[in-house]
Design a protein around this motif. Structure first.
Motif, PDB file in Angstrom:
ATOM      1  N   ASP A 483       0.840  -1.200   0.000  1.00  0.00           N
ATOM      2  CA  ASP A 483       0.000   0.000   0.000  1.00  0.00           C
ATOM      3  C   ASP A 483       0.871   1.244   0.000  1.00  0.00           C
ATOM      4  OD1 ASP A 483      -2.665  -1.154   0.086  1.00  0.00           O
ATOM      5  OD2 ASP A 483      -2.114  -1.853   2.089  1.00  0.00           O
ATOM      6  N   GLY A 667      -2.192  -3.060   6.903  1.00  0.00           N
ATOM      7  CA  GLY A 667      -2.441  -3.479   5.531  1.00  0.00           C
ATOM      8  C   GLY A 667      -2.724  -4.953   5.366  1.00  0.00           C
ATOM      9  N   ALA A 670      -8.256  -6.451   6.462  1.00  0.00           N
ATOM     10  CA  ALA A 670      -9.304  -5.565   5.976  1.00  0.00           C
ATOM     11  C   ALA A 670     -10.135  -5.084   7.153  1.00  0.00           C
ATOM     12  CB  ALA A 670     -10.179  -6.292   4.953  1.00  0.00           C
ATOM     13  N   ILE A 696      -7.389   4.735   1.929  1.00  0.00           N
ATOM     14  CA  ILE A 696      -5.997   4.572   2.347  1.00  0.00           C
ATOM     15  C   ILE A 696      -5.480   5.967   2.639  1.00  0.00           C
ATOM     16  CG2 ILE A 696      -3.714   3.746   1.656  1.00  0.00           C
ATOM     17  CD1 ILE A 696      -5.000   1.658  -0.028  1.00  0.00           C
ATOM     18  N   GLU A 724     -14.520  -9.817  -2.857  1.00  0.00           N
ATOM     19  CA  GLU A 724     -14.485  -8.353  -2.781  1.00  0.00           C
ATOM     20  C   GLU A 724     -15.756  -7.741  -3.349  1.00  0.00           C
ATOM     21  OE1 GLU A 724     -11.773 -10.111  -3.545  1.00  0.00           O
ATOM     22  OE2 GLU A 724     -10.501  -9.546  -1.855  1.00  0.00           O
ATOM     23  N   TRP A 888      -3.043   0.936 -12.832  1.00  0.00           N
ATOM     24  CA  TRP A 888      -3.616   0.016 -11.843  1.00  0.00           C
ATOM     25  C   TRP A 888      -3.305  -1.416 -12.223  1.00  0.00           C
ATOM     26  CZ3 TRP A 888      -5.296  -1.011  -7.254  1.00  0.00           C
ATOM     27  CH2 TRP A 888      -6.146  -2.087  -7.000  1.00  0.00           C
ATOM     28  N   ARG A 891      -4.609  -5.989  -7.047  1.00  0.00           N
ATOM     29  CA  ARG A 891      -3.963  -6.475  -5.835  1.00  0.00           C
ATOM     30  C   ARG A 891      -5.008  -7.150  -4.967  1.00  0.00           C
ATOM     31  NH1 ARG A 891      -1.627  -0.878  -5.199  1.00  0.00           N
ATOM     32  NH2 ARG A 891      -2.490  -0.788  -3.093  1.00  0.00           N
ATOM     33  N   ARG A 894      -7.792  -5.319  -2.505  1.00  0.00           N
ATOM     34  CA  ARG A 894      -7.820  -3.892  -2.813  1.00  0.00           C
ATOM     35  C   ARG A 894      -8.709  -3.659  -4.041  1.00  0.00           C
ATOM     36  NH1 ARG A 894      -5.976  -4.466   1.380  1.00  0.00           N
ATOM     37  NH2 ARG A 894      -4.059  -3.608   2.296  1.00  0.00           N
ATOM     38  N   VAL A 908      -7.149   4.124  -4.625  1.00  0.00           N
ATOM     39  CA  VAL A 908      -7.180   2.752  -4.122  1.00  0.00           C
ATOM     40  C   VAL A 908      -7.947   2.720  -2.811  1.00  0.00           C
ATOM     41  CG1 VAL A 908      -5.785   0.771  -3.406  1.00  0.00           C
ATOM     42  CG2 VAL A 908      -4.968   2.287  -5.220  1.00  0.00           C
ATOM     43  N   ILE A 910      -9.818  -0.128   0.298  1.00  0.00           N
ATOM     44  CA  ILE A 910      -9.799  -1.472   0.873  1.00  0.00           C
ATOM     45  C   ILE A 910     -11.249  -1.868   1.136  1.00  0.00           C
ATOM     46  CG2 ILE A 910      -8.944  -2.927   2.739  1.00  0.00           C
ATOM     47  CD1 ILE A 910      -6.780  -0.892   3.247  1.00  0.00           C
TER      48      ILE A 910
END
Length: 920
Positions: A483, A667, A670, A696, A724, A888, A891, A894, A908, A910
């Protein structure tokens, strides 16, 4: 006419004759005056020579005797004799006054006989030094002082040394042992006056590699005596020069002209005295050495350095006293003049000197007490120091003496280097602990960031096992190696704070933090220290993050010092940081260099001190890594179990009531939606905001999409990462539910991905339990639902949130159409376009960019005002980001978020962690 001309001519001649006469008189007077002046000058020069040589020796000198027999010079001796007799007549009690003076100015070992002190360890604290140090005695005839002829009057002879003067000794043939005895006598008196460690002696002898003052051998194994290489005088002079610069820097900054003045004002001894003994051979030094020696001598006394030069032919600047040997037992000195012969004290007994040196060495080792603990770095009272001018704290010990780190205007930023396992983390804990124990959280604010995979600073924030935290810490970031944006966010925050302080300084018409605090005592202006461990990760890529971080770091390095913002950059190896090639501004401002054992590229290129540094040590250098600034320090174990936490709990109990816990960014984990301040702080709102993920950033904030009536107020989640995607839609939906009264909103959930069905059902049940109207629609019912919602758009009385899981999976069903009627896809496009203006918003998950484009058709991308990309390459996102190039690379854990109404570029985030996801 003839007579008049003759008379006129006669008058002219008389005038000329008179002029010649006057000129002759003037020339004669001038000649006489010149001769008289020359005679007086000759007498004065002769008097000077006689005084320098001594009246008795002058009469015995053939050349001087011949000059004194000159009739014009005969009265020189008689006149000098009358002056001397008059002086002695007025000096009847002179010897007794001298004895009293030496007794008062040279107390204890400085002036007493050796039997009273030799072999005893000194106890003086080193705050002030005797003014004189005995070397012998002198005798005068009592008749000159009004006594009976033949009566001898004896008085002590002493010379100044520490803080007062340098000393130059000139030997005579076969007097090396006598010179050694003088030096040994002076040094032993000094060492026996003060407690061990208060004086450090440096020995250099151009003619001997070893065995300089062999009776001091025991002391040479400690820091009290150092014998230097006879071929490397430059190293000793460089060391002294660096010491003078360092001492001058902090004494001047404290407002004092010398180390002695600082000691007198503060009552503290911050530095030991240093005595440099240089044995020459009567030959001139090399021009460079002579230049450096004079430069050192000019500033040495103010820095606590005294020089003793033996047979070094040079004239030093400043205060210098001399001892010139006549033979093995006699000398003349500048303190007594050439007329008085000094009978030098006999050499100290060699065996007793050896014994005394051993006792002092043993006392020094005992005082050092072996390895010190972390507790020895801490003060007796916490939080009593002010950071207005600087931060100062010990980080280790060198032979028992604390070695301090100073962070202020002179050394604003620090660079720490050391390979894995070298003790870098332990050093950081020692430094942080020593600072926090001395300065309260109102004086010092810490921002701690660790890029490597680990939890070096995690314990400084509250945890499950220990609820305490370090009150000085405002931010703790760990496991941020992937990050880099978080490091950039910290630099942005510091840059904003620097501008805020600069504006305040301008308002108060001051130029630095110390002046600002003086003019604004009610303001909150602590010194800020940002520690970034493994900072090179911040510049790991050739992208916008590296470019912005480089620019911000250079600006902070240049201007942060005046606003009380300091950087501590730590790394295992700085050799590969391409971002700084050709941009040395950051490293030039990091004048404080700390090298752990085997560290590379931290100190100056020619400085190899770290190579030989033993384990648990560090090289502390406040002079940009140049060798003369080295200070070796043993760093106590600050990272052992329970050591630092014990201090932290004490500080927490003392300060926690007035200082909140730090923001913890980990990091590797989450954040939970339920514990996010952005979620718990939500309430009823006219324009609800759908939370999509944690920002972030330095502040504990979340990114959100405002669902206003404006066109395009829909959210698309892009990518194939199911976990996600579920998280983003879950947090967006649940956060919206907190901003509506039950009955004011309807949630419609549709799932075209079978594996997501349990999560969708669980979300619908949660919404229903909260009092909201929520239902789950099958994928094959989506087309019909879309058509009904289009018909109800103008007349719907409540807000509707459509949450579609895997919209692309339902496209085959949506694309079906009956002749002459719109398809389900047409209705969905209508909802995306017209829904926001009618309080209907779509939160959809598409597993590919192409499928989203198919859904939107030829209408462009305007109907998707915000998106969160998961495992999608940046090159695919450009059409949904105003055509700009998107850097980008996907990851894990993320997402890349963009809201065209608020963002200039994607950021970015999380995604929040769903607790249920751990069991799925």
């Amino acid at each position: 006419m003839g007579r008049k001309a003759a008379e006129q001519r006669a008058r002219v001649l008389r005038a000329l004759n008179q002029l010649r006469h006057q000129i002759g008189l003037a020339l004669g007077a001038s000649r006489n005056a010149r001769e008289s002046a020359e005679l007086n000058l000759a007498k004065l020069r002769l008097e000077q020579v006689v005084v320098r040589t001594g009246m008795e020796r002058a009469a015995a000198d053939p050349e001087l005797a011949e000059r004194l027999r000159d009739p014009a010079m005969r009265d020189v001796l008689s006149w000098l004799g009358s002056v001397r007799n008059q002086f002695y007549a007025e000096w009847a009690d002179g010897p007794s006054r001298l004895r009293e003076l030496v007794s008062a100015t040279a107390p204890g070992p400085a002036g007493r006989p050796p039997g009273e002190w030799l072999g005893r360890v000194g106890t003086g604290q080193g705050l002030s030094a005797p003014g004189l140090w005995r070397i012998g005695s002198s005798t005068v005839d009592g008749s000159a002082a009004g006594r009976t002829p033949g009566t001898e009057l004896t008085f002590d002879v002493a010379v100044p040394l520490l803080d007062e003067s340098h000393l130059a000794i000139t030997s005579a043939p076969r007097t090396r042992d006598t010179v050694d005895a003088i030096v040994e006598n002076l040094l032993m008196r000094v060492l026996s006056t003060f407690e061990p460690g208060a004086v450090k002696i440096h020995l250099w002898d151009v003619g001997q590699l070893t065995a300089v003052l062999p009776n001091f051998y025991a002391l040479s194994r400690t820091s009290a005596v150092t014998v230097h290489d006879p071929t490397r005088l430059v190293d000793l002079l460089d060391e002294f020069a660096g010491h003078i610069r360092r001492v001058h820097g902090y004494t001047m900054q404290a407002g004092y002209s010398s180390l002695r003045a600082l000691r007198a004002a503060t009552g503290k001894r911050t530095e030991p005295w240093r005595i440099g003994v240089l044995y020459g051979n009567g030959e001139d030094l090399q021009p460079e050495q002579l230049r450096d020696l004079k430069r050192v001598a000019s500033g040495a006394l103010d820095a606590g350095i005294s020089l003793i030069l033996v047979d070094v032919p040079t004239v030093l600047g400043g205060s210098v006293e001399t001892i010139s040997l006549l033979d093995e037992r006699r000398a003349i000195t500048s303190m007594t003049g050439p007329e008085l012969v000094v009978d030098l004290d006999p050499p100290l007994p060699a065996g007793q000197v050896t014994t005394a040196a051993s006792r002092i060495a043993e006392a020094l080792v005992a005082k050092q007490g072996g390895p010190r603990s972390f507790a020895d770095l801490l003060p007796t009272e916490y939080g009593t120091h002010s950071s207005a001018s600087e931060l100062r704290a010990p980080v280790g010990f060198f032979e028992g003496e604390p070695v301090e780190v100073v962070i202020g205007d002179a050394t604003p930023h620090a660079l720490i280097g050391g390979p894995s396992g070298s003790g870098k983390t332990n050093f950081l804990y020692a430094l942080i602990g020593a600072l926090c124990a001395r300065y309260s959280p109102d004086e010092l604010a810490l921002y701690l960031l660790d890029f490597k995979e680990g939890v070096s600073f995690a314990g400084l924030a509250p945890g499950r096992k220990d609820s305490s935290w370090l009150p000085h810490a405002r931010l703790v970031g760990v496991n941020v190696n992937t990050d880099r944006e978080f490091g950039l966010a910290l630099l942005r925050f510091l840059s904003d704070e620097m501008r805020r302080r600069s504006a305040a300084a301008k308002d108060h018409e001051v130029t630095n933090i110390a002046e600002l605090r003086e003019q604004d005592p009610e303001g909150h202006w602590p010194r800020i220290v940002a520690v970034i461990d493994e900072f090179q990760y911040l510049f790991a890529g050739r992208d916008s993050v590296t470019a912005l971080a480089t620019s911000l770091l250079e600006d902070l390095a240049r201007r942060g010092r005046s606003q009380g913002i300091h950087l501590i950059l730590a790394s295992q190896d700085i050799a590969g940081i391409e971002a700084f090639w050709g941009k040395p501004a950051v490293f030039e401002q990091c004048t404080l260099r700390i090298a752990m054992p085997k560290a590379r590229r931290v100190l100056a290129e020619a400085n190899q001190a770290a190579v030989a540094a033993p384990r648990w040590h560090a090289v502390i250098n406040h002079d940009s890594g140049v060798a003369h600034g080295n200070q070796l320090a043993h760093v106590p174990d600050a990272s052992a179990k329970g050591v630092f936490p014990s201090l932290q709990r004490e500080l927490w109990q003392r300060y926690a009531a007035g200082h909140g816990q730090p923001r913890l960014f980990d990091g590797a984990h989450a954040p939970l939606l339920e514990t996010s301040e952005a979620f718990t702080g939500l309430g009823l709102a006219e324009r609800p905001r759908a939370l999509v993920g944690q920002s972030i950033d330095v502040a504990d904030t979340a990114q959100a999409v405002e669902l206003s009536p404006a066109p395009g107020r829909n959210l698309a989640v892009l990518g194939t990462s199911t976990k996600e995607a579920l998280s983003v839609l879950d947090s967006a939906t649940r956060s919206l539910a907190r901003q509506y009264q039950p009955g004011d909103v309807e949630f419609v959930l549709c799932c075209a991905v079978d594996t997501c069905a349990p999560a969708v059902t669980e979300l619908a049940d949660r919404l229903t339990a909260e009092g909201h109207k929520a239902g789950v629609v099958a994928a094959d019912e989506l087309a019909e639902l879309a058509g009904n919602l289009v018909e109800e758009l103008p007349t719907s009385g409540i807000a509707r949130i459509l949450v579609f899981y895997g919209v692309d999976g339902a496209l085959p069903l949506l694309e079906r159409k009956e002749p002459g009627k719109p398809s389900g896809l047409d209705h969905l496009r209508t909802l995306l376009k017209q829904g926001p203006g009618n309080r209907l918003h779509v939160l959809g998950w598409w597993r590919g960019i192409a499928r989203l484009k198919d859904t939107l058709g030829f209408g462009g991308t305007d109907d998707i005002g915000a998106w969160a990309a998961l495992d999608v390459q940046g090159s695919e996102l450009s059409p949904f980001c105003g055509g700009q190039v998107v850097h980008w690379a996907p990851r894990p854990g993320r997402a890349l978020f963009f809201d065209r109404t608020t963002h200039a570029a994607p950021e970015v985030i999380i995604p929040f962690r769903r607790p249920e996801a751990d069991d799925e």
